[in-house]
Design a protein around this motif. Structure first.
Motif, PDB file in Angstrom:
ATOM      1  N   LEU A 127       0.707  -1.241  -0.024  1.00 28.80           N
ATOM      2  CA  LEU A 127       0.047  -0.083   0.036  1.00 28.80           C
ATOM      3  C   LEU A 127       0.730   1.438  -0.107  1.00 28.80           C
ATOM      4  CD1 LEU A 127      -2.677   1.564   0.148  1.00 28.80           C
ATOM      5  CD2 LEU A 127      -2.735   1.140   2.709  1.00 28.80           C
ATOM      6  N   ASN A 128       1.888   1.372   0.802  1.00 27.28           N
ATOM      7  CA  ASN A 128       2.869   2.619   0.697  1.00 27.28           C
ATOM      8  C   ASN A 128       3.533   2.585  -0.317  1.00 27.28           C
ATOM      9  OD1 ASN A 128       1.905   3.324   3.256  1.00 27.28           O
ATOM     10  ND2 ASN A 128       3.568   2.274   4.415  1.00 27.28           N
ATOM     11  N   ALA A 129       3.868   1.654  -1.089  1.00 25.99           N
ATOM     12  CA  ALA A 129       4.614   1.649  -2.223  1.00 25.99           C
ATOM     13  C   ALA A 129       3.612   2.269  -3.364  1.00 25.99           C
ATOM     14  CB  ALA A 129       4.858   0.421  -2.820  1.00 25.99           C
ATOM     15  N   GLN A 130       2.384   2.012  -3.418  1.00 27.20           N
ATOM     16  CA  GLN A 130       1.508   2.646  -4.239  1.00 27.20           C
ATOM     17  C   GLN A 130       1.257   4.266  -4.028  1.00 27.20           C
ATOM     18  OE1 GLN A 130      -1.781   1.043  -5.748  1.00 27.20           O
ATOM     19  NE2 GLN A 130      -1.101  -1.248  -5.608  1.00 27.20           N
ATOM     20  N   LEU A 131       1.085   4.199  -2.698  1.00 22.46           N
ATOM     21  CA  LEU A 131       0.806   5.848  -2.145  1.00 22.46           C
ATOM     22  C   LEU A 131       2.094   6.704  -2.521  1.00 22.46           C
ATOM     23  CD1 LEU A 131      -0.659   4.891   1.475  1.00 22.46           C
ATOM     24  CD2 LEU A 131      -1.719   6.250  -0.643  1.00 22.46           C
ATOM     25  N   SER A 132       3.306   6.009  -2.421  1.00 20.88           N
ATOM     26  CA  SER A 132       4.469   6.979  -2.690  1.00 20.88           C
ATOM     27  C   SER A 132       4.740   7.452  -4.152  1.00 20.88           C
ATOM     28  CB  SER A 132       5.773   6.160  -2.342  1.00 20.88           C
ATOM     29  OG  SER A 132       5.926   4.851  -3.444  1.00 20.88           O
ATOM     30  N   GLN A 133       3.749   6.805  -4.985  1.00 23.12           N
ATOM     31  CA  GLN A 133       3.734   7.363  -6.342  1.00 23.12           C
ATOM     32  C   GLN A 133       2.930   8.531  -6.682  1.00 23.12           C
ATOM     33  OE1 GLN A 133       2.510   4.061  -8.915  1.00 23.12           O
ATOM     34  NE2 GLN A 133       3.922   2.530  -7.835  1.00 23.12           N
ATOM     35  N   ARG A 134       2.192   8.851  -5.600  1.00 26.07           N
ATOM     36  CA  ARG A 134       1.362  10.305  -5.506  1.00 26.07           C
ATOM     37  C   ARG A 134       2.220  11.182  -4.785  1.00 26.07           C
ATOM     38  NH1 ARG A 134      -1.196   5.681  -6.226  1.00 26.07           N
ATOM     39  NH2 ARG A 134      -3.019   5.639  -7.239  1.00 26.07           N
ATOM     40  N   PRO A 135       1.986  12.412  -5.036  1.00 29.82           N
ATOM     41  CA  PRO A 135       2.666  13.430  -4.379  1.00 29.82           C
ATOM     42  C   PRO A 135       2.124  13.599  -2.778  1.00 29.82           C
ATOM     43  CG  PRO A 135       1.210  14.600  -5.666  1.00 29.82           C
ATOM     44  CD  PRO A 135       1.316  12.865  -6.048  1.00 29.82           C
ATOM     45  N   PRO A 136       2.821  13.906  -1.909  1.00 31.28           N
ATOM     46  CA  PRO A 136       2.475  14.358  -0.589  1.00 31.28           C
ATOM     47  C   PRO A 136       1.130  15.374  -0.473  1.00 31.28           C
ATOM     48  CG  PRO A 136       4.856  14.514  -0.599  1.00 31.28           C
ATOM     49  CD  PRO A 136       4.264  14.487  -1.945  1.00 31.28           C
ATOM     50  N   GLY A 137       0.196  14.921   0.179  1.00 33.93           N
ATOM     51  CA  GLY A 137      -0.923  15.710   0.394  1.00 33.93           C
ATOM     52  C   GLY A 137      -2.085  15.009  -0.402  1.00 33.93           C
ATOM     53  N   SER A 138      -1.556  14.294  -1.361  1.00 34.69           N
ATOM     54  CA  SER A 138      -2.648  13.559  -2.338  1.00 34.69           C
ATOM     55  C   SER A 138      -2.646  12.077  -2.133  1.00 34.69           C
ATOM     56  CB  SER A 138      -2.229  13.956  -3.936  1.00 34.69           C
ATOM     57  OG  SER A 138      -2.159  15.417  -3.883  1.00 34.69           O
ATOM     58  N   ARG A 139      -1.993  11.687  -1.275  1.00 31.44           N
ATOM     59  CA  ARG A 139      -2.005  10.379  -0.901  1.00 31.44           C
ATOM     60  C   ARG A 139      -3.230   9.574  -0.593  1.00 31.44           C
ATOM     61  NH1 ARG A 139       4.617  10.578   0.760  1.00 31.44           N
ATOM     62  NH2 ARG A 139       5.288  10.899  -1.453  1.00 31.44           N
ATOM     63  N   LYS A 140      -4.135   9.261  -1.113  1.00 28.64           N
ATOM     64  CA  LYS A 140      -5.451   8.821  -0.795  1.00 28.64           C
ATOM     65  C   LYS A 140      -5.871   7.413  -1.147  1.00 28.64           C
ATOM     66  CE  LYS A 140      -7.431  13.502  -1.708  1.00 28.64           C
ATOM     67  NZ  LYS A 140      -8.392  14.296  -2.282  1.00 28.64           N
ATOM     68  N   VAL A 141      -6.697   6.985   0.034  1.00 25.55           N
ATOM     69  CA  VAL A 141      -7.076   5.378  -0.372  1.00 25.55           C
ATOM     70  C   VAL A 141      -8.639   5.418  -0.637  1.00 25.55           C
ATOM     71  CG1 VAL A 141      -7.454   3.456   0.800  1.00 25.55           C
ATOM     72  CG2 VAL A 141      -5.100   4.502   0.925  1.00 25.55           C
TER      73      VAL A 141
END
Length: 389
Positions: A127-141
């Protein structure tokens, strides 16, 4: 006397089954995607769109090829990562099912890649690996919980359709509980949903403990029961995750006794952010559930939308929307087409300002920001938004 009572019970059961069968297209002669439809196949220049879906489930693993999980209950929470391919010819709101497994990526929903994940730590790491592909502040689930009578492949592909049509930027996570995917297993499904609440509680806590900035939740039908129960359980536990991360909670066609929901909401108190409840007064599936429950009103077909608004919810009334299914139970999937417009209003909040129909149409064209009591049209879909003043 005993025989008379027994015959009456049999008649009642036959009526329930007949009513349910009349409402679900998949219950007729059409085959269900029980096995083989998740066999990974290469896209090979199909111009399809790929979505990586993370899975948390209380279903048992299934050793049959292209199946992964069945409808029986597991004793522990399990995880997987599955890449779903949506064909270029996709029609909004629909799932392009193949007539035979595993399907053709040029014309059908298919799986490109799939693997089990080994426990909580690998789930969080993925999950964190996928979130890291998005900029901080836009890391949504976006967490989705399906409803009754849903096989694993059906829940997976329905969620993929929603993610695709809404162009959701969030990392998609599917929580799938042990539904047998059979109309006659309503009681089994109800008990499976109830049994899954501890593991949904655990899944929600894992997601909140990840690098996500925001966690949004969408539940459908009976999935709302386990969702609201898990959220209530978290609330009363006294061990709250960082709730500032909680974004939108959408309860679509919720198959919950209206009095039970009121009790659950009293445990929450008026939420800091309102729940969004998607209702349709012509929902035949919820009418059948009402019948099985002895005439108790279901939340997703409740006539008193003002009462729901008074509980701190915003009601999205889709009664006037034409459904893609004969039961009028899957209208929520069509909301995905609104994509950025709907996402904008849910993230910014809905104004309590009254608006005339003309003003409402103007507001709808921009941000849906007005609350109206007459239908507004968004991409051709007539919807009412109702909240307490």
């Amino acid at each position: 006397m005993k025989n008379v009572v027994g015959e009456a019970a049999k008649v009642r059961l036959r009526l329930v089954c007949a009513g349910l069968c009349a409402m679900f297209l998949l219950a007729a002669c059409a085959s269900r995607p029980e096995t083989g439809f998740l066999t990974p196949i290469a896209e090979a220049g199909s111009k399809s769109t790929r979505h990586n879906i993370l899975v948390a489930t209380t279903r048992k693993r299934d050793s049959r090829p292209g199946t992964y999980f069945n409808g029986e209950r597991a004793t522990t929470l399990d995880f997987a990562e599955i890449a779903v391919s949506v064909p270029q010819n996709h029609t909004t709101g629909e799932i392009e099912w193949s007539s035979t497994a595993p399907g053709n990526p040029r014309t059908d929903f298919v799986v490109n890649k799939a693997s089990y994940l080994d426990g909580d730590k690998e789930f969080i790491r993925t999950l964190n690996a996928q979130l890291s592909q998005r900029p901080p502040g836009s890391r949504k689930v976006l967490l989705f919980i399906h409803g009754y009578n849903t096989m694993f492949a059906e829940g997976l592909y329905r969620f993929s359709q929603i993610v695709h049509d809404s162009k959701a930027p969030a990392v998609p996570v599917l929580f799938t509980w042990a539904s047998r995917g059979k109309l006659t297993q309503y009681v089994y499904d109800t008990n499976s949903a109830t049994a899954a609440r501890d593991e949904l509680d655990r899944t929600i806590r894992l997601i909140f403990a990840s690098d996500a900035d925001q966690v949004n939740i969408l539940a459908h039908s009976m999935g709302n029961w386990v969702t609201v129960e898990a959220l209530r359980q978290i609330k009363i536990s006294g061990k709250l995750p960082p709730m500032s991360k909680l974004g939108t909670v959408m309860l679509a066609a919720p198959d919950i006794d209206i009095d039970v929901f009121k009790s659950q909401m009293r445990s929450f108190g008026k939420p800091r952010k309102p729940f969004y409840i998607i209702v349709s007064k012509d929902d035949k599936a919820l009418r059948a559930s009402n019948f099985i429950a002895g005439g108790q009103a279901r939340l997703g077909a409740d006539e008193n939308t003002a009462e729901l608004a008074a509980l701190g919810a915003i009601v999205i009334d889709m009664t006037d929307v034409k459904a893609n299914d004969s039961a009028n139970h899957g209208k929520f999937a069509e909301l995905a087409e609104l994509g950025p417009q709907l996402r904008s209003v849910l993230e910014s909040g809905v104004s309590g300002t009254s608006a005339s129909p003309g003003q409402a149409q103007e507001a709808a064209a921009s941000s849906l920001g007005a609350i109206v009591t007459s239908p507004i049209s968004l991409l051709g879909v007539p919807i009412r938004f109702i909240r307490s003043r």
